[in-house]
Design an enzyme around this catalytic site. Structure first.
Site, short mmCIF file in Angstrom:
data_model
loop_
_atom_site.label_atom_id
_atom_site.label_comp_id
_atom_site.label_asym_id
_atom_site.label_seq_id
_atom_site.Cartn_x
_atom_site.Cartn_y
_atom_site.Cartn_z
N ARG A 34 0.82 -1.22 0.00
CA ARG A 34 0.00 0.00 0.00
C ARG A 34 0.85 1.26 0.00
O ARG A 34 0.47 2.27 -0.61
CB ARG A 34 -0.93 -0.01 1.21
CG ARG A 34 -2.06 -0.99 1.01
CD ARG A 34 -3.12 -0.82 2.05
NE ARG A 34 -4.32 -1.51 1.65
CZ ARG A 34 -5.13 -2.14 2.48
NH1 ARG A 34 -4.86 -2.17 3.77
NH2 ARG A 34 -6.21 -2.74 2.04
N LYS A 199 -18.44 -18.67 0.96
CA LYS A 199 -19.90 -18.64 1.10
C LYS A 199 -20.62 -17.89 -0.01
O LYS A 199 -20.22 -16.79 -0.39
CB LYS A 199 -20.26 -17.98 2.44
CG LYS A 199 -19.98 -18.87 3.64
CD LYS A 199 -20.30 -18.16 4.92
CE LYS A 199 -21.76 -18.37 5.30
NZ LYS A 199 -22.11 -17.58 6.50
N GLY A 349 -9.63 -9.97 -1.42
CA GLY A 349 -8.43 -10.32 -0.67
C GLY A 349 -7.79 -11.67 -0.99
O GLY A 349 -6.60 -11.75 -1.25
N GLY A 372 -12.64 -4.48 -0.08
CA GLY A 372 -14.05 -4.11 0.07
C GLY A 372 -14.50 -3.07 -0.95
O GLY A 372 -15.60 -3.15 -1.49
P1 AMP Z 1 -13.91 -15.67 0.29
O1 AMP Z 1 -13.38 -14.72 1.34
O2 AMP Z 1 -15.37 -15.85 0.33
O3 AMP Z 1 -13.36 -15.37 -1.08
O4 AMP Z 1 -13.37 -17.09 0.71
C1 AMP Z 1 -12.03 -17.45 0.68
C2 AMP Z 1 -11.91 -18.73 1.45
O5 AMP Z 1 -12.63 -19.75 0.79
C3 AMP Z 1 -10.49 -19.21 1.55
O6 AMP Z 1 -10.08 -19.12 2.89
C4 AMP Z 1 -10.57 -20.64 1.06
O7 AMP Z 1 -9.85 -21.55 1.88
C5 AMP Z 1 -12.04 -20.96 1.15
N1 AMP Z 1 -12.42 -22.07 0.25
C6 AMP Z 1 -12.17 -22.17 -1.06
N2 AMP Z 1 -12.60 -23.35 -1.52
C7 AMP Z 1 -13.13 -24.02 -0.49
C8 AMP Z 1 -13.74 -25.29 -0.34
N3 AMP Z 1 -13.88 -26.11 -1.37
N4 AMP Z 1 -14.18 -25.65 0.89
C9 AMP Z 1 -14.02 -24.81 1.95
N5 AMP Z 1 -13.47 -23.58 1.87
C10 AMP Z 1 -13.03 -23.20 0.66
#
Ligand code: AMP
Length: 396
Positions: A34, A199, A349, A372
């Site tokens: 940054r 999620k 991120g 964000g």
């Molecule tokens: P996000 O912040 O929603 O982009 O989520 C990122 C997180 O998703 C990372 O910490 C990954 O480890 C997790 N992730 C990716 N693929 C999977 C999976 N198949 N099962 C569980 N967690 C996952």
């Protein structure tokens, strides 16, 4: 929108809002990206003989003890090294000492004020965009330049507040981010979105805003399993976001030709990085297994869509990239995009962290560092600073 290039800076007190909110451990800076990103705008201003006043936040200040933890002095020596120039620092956000230091600035000098969030201790003045504080900070300069892309989605006193009382524009970092992100709005087709991560629930606004615009949405990561279950597959112990199952069913029936889901996965019985994993087709997952990465057939399937893409936006890893065994899908696709020189924009991120670990950040078209801010932009939300500037311009 005016940029720093549009102003005569000579002899002017130019307040530049930067984003020095760097990750730290025990007062050591872990990543100075940054600070590096702020370099061009600051050096441009000094070259044009401005008297530069820098403002930034660092961490959160809720209690007295947060003050010491988030003292912005921590960035001074790194900033000096990056700029190759001396940086003055005043450990106050307002008052006589600040005003005297500013009065003594010579052309080309750089002064950094204390963490803007020190003002949050007393009634969240910075974060709530307090008018008195905004006016005070504006009174310290002749011109305001916002170059803090990471906080563009917020209306704080040191961003939107100051701009209400001072002629304002954007710096090079914000300009570069906006130019890259706006290329996702144009009629660039085929436009492919890659979404991964954990999620579905966290990404609903993103999906809603991007699905109508893109040609294909390739879904991997944990969120793929909620879609797969909604399609009727048995996904065993894989991550399923039950609250979003109905939503996924609706999306699948509304856009049957746009969504592309994994056809095979790497699965294991445990959420650990041990070597007991298997590659299986999506209809072969047993009740006690969970999918932790996309499989090789899925990588090829996704590459097939990416091959013809004009522009690609990617948010969220395709697997649990923190584990050695489950980062392959993400890394293979990143490598493919680099090798094929596809116009790719990464945002958010975790995918940026994966690209950084793979050392491909400089080889991609654009890696958005806004976190964000980037996601809110892509969800279709307006940035308050830009909105107010545009309204000001219209009135002129
Ligand atoms: P996000 O912040 O929603 O982009 O989520 C990122 C997180 O998703 C990372 O910490 C990954 O480890 C997790 N992730 C990716 N693929 C999977 C999976 N198949 N099962 C569980 N967690 C996952």
């Amino acid at each position: 929108m005016k940029t720093i290039r549009d102003f005569d800076l000579k002899g002017k007190k130019v307040i530049i809002r930067v984003d020095f909110n760097v990750p730290r451990k025990k007062n050591k800076i872990l990543d100075d990206t940054r600070i590096k990103k702020a370099k061009d705008t600051i050096l441009y201003a000094t070259k044009k003989k401005a008297k530069v006043i820098l403002l930034s936040h660092l961490g959160r200040v809720k209690e007295e003890e947060d003050l010491k933890k988030n003292d912005l002095k921590v960035v001074v020596s790194t900033l000096q090294k990056i700029l190759g120039k001396k940086v003055l620092f005043v450990s106050k956000t307002r008052g006589e000492e600040v005003e005297e230091k500013i009065a003594s600035l010579k052309e080309g000098d750089i002064l950094l004020l204390q963490n803007t969030r020190y003002e949050d201790l007393d009634g969240k003045k910075e974060s709530r965009c307090d008018a008195e504080l905004s006016k005070y900070w504006a009174s310290l300069g002749d011109l305001f330049i916002n170059d803090a892309f990471g906080t563009m989605h917020r209306a704080h006193a040191s961003t939107v507040g100051i701009s209400r009382y001072l002629e304002s524009g954007i710096g090079f970092l914000v300009e570069k981010e906006l130019t890259a992100l706006s290329s996702l709005k144009c009629e660039n087709h085929p436009y492919i979105i890659m979404l991964g991560g954990a999620k579905v629930e966290d990404k609903i606004s993103l999906i809603e805003n991007l699905l109508p615009k893109c040609d294909k949405m390739l879904i991997g990561g944990g969120m793929a399993f909620t879609f797969l279950q909604a399609e009727g597959f048995d996904v065993g112990n894989s991550l399923v976001d039950r609250a979003s199952l109905d939503y996924c069913s609706k999306v699948i029936s509304k856009y049957p030709d746009k969504l592309v889901l994994p056809v095979d996965i790497i699965c294991s019985k445990e959420f650990t990085d041990n070597d007991f994993y298997q590659e299986k087709d999506i209809n072969e997952i047993s009740f006690d297994e969970m999918g932790l990465d996309i499989g090789s057939k899925t990588v090829s399937l996704f590459e097939n869509y990416l091959k013809d893409a004009s522009i690609i936006f990617w948010n969220g890893p395709m697997g649990v990239y923190e584990f050695e065994n489950y980062k392959k899908g993400t890394n293979q696709l990143l490598t493919y995009l680099v090798e094929e020189k596809k116009k790719t924009i990464l945002g958010g991120g975790d995918i940026v962290a994966a690209a950084t670990a793979l050392k491909v950040v400089d080889k991609l078209y654009h890696v958005s560092t806004g976190g964000g801010a980037t996601l809110e932009y892509l969800e279709g939300k307006e940035f308050p600073f830009l909105k107010e500037q545009e309204e000001k311009d219209e009135k002129k």
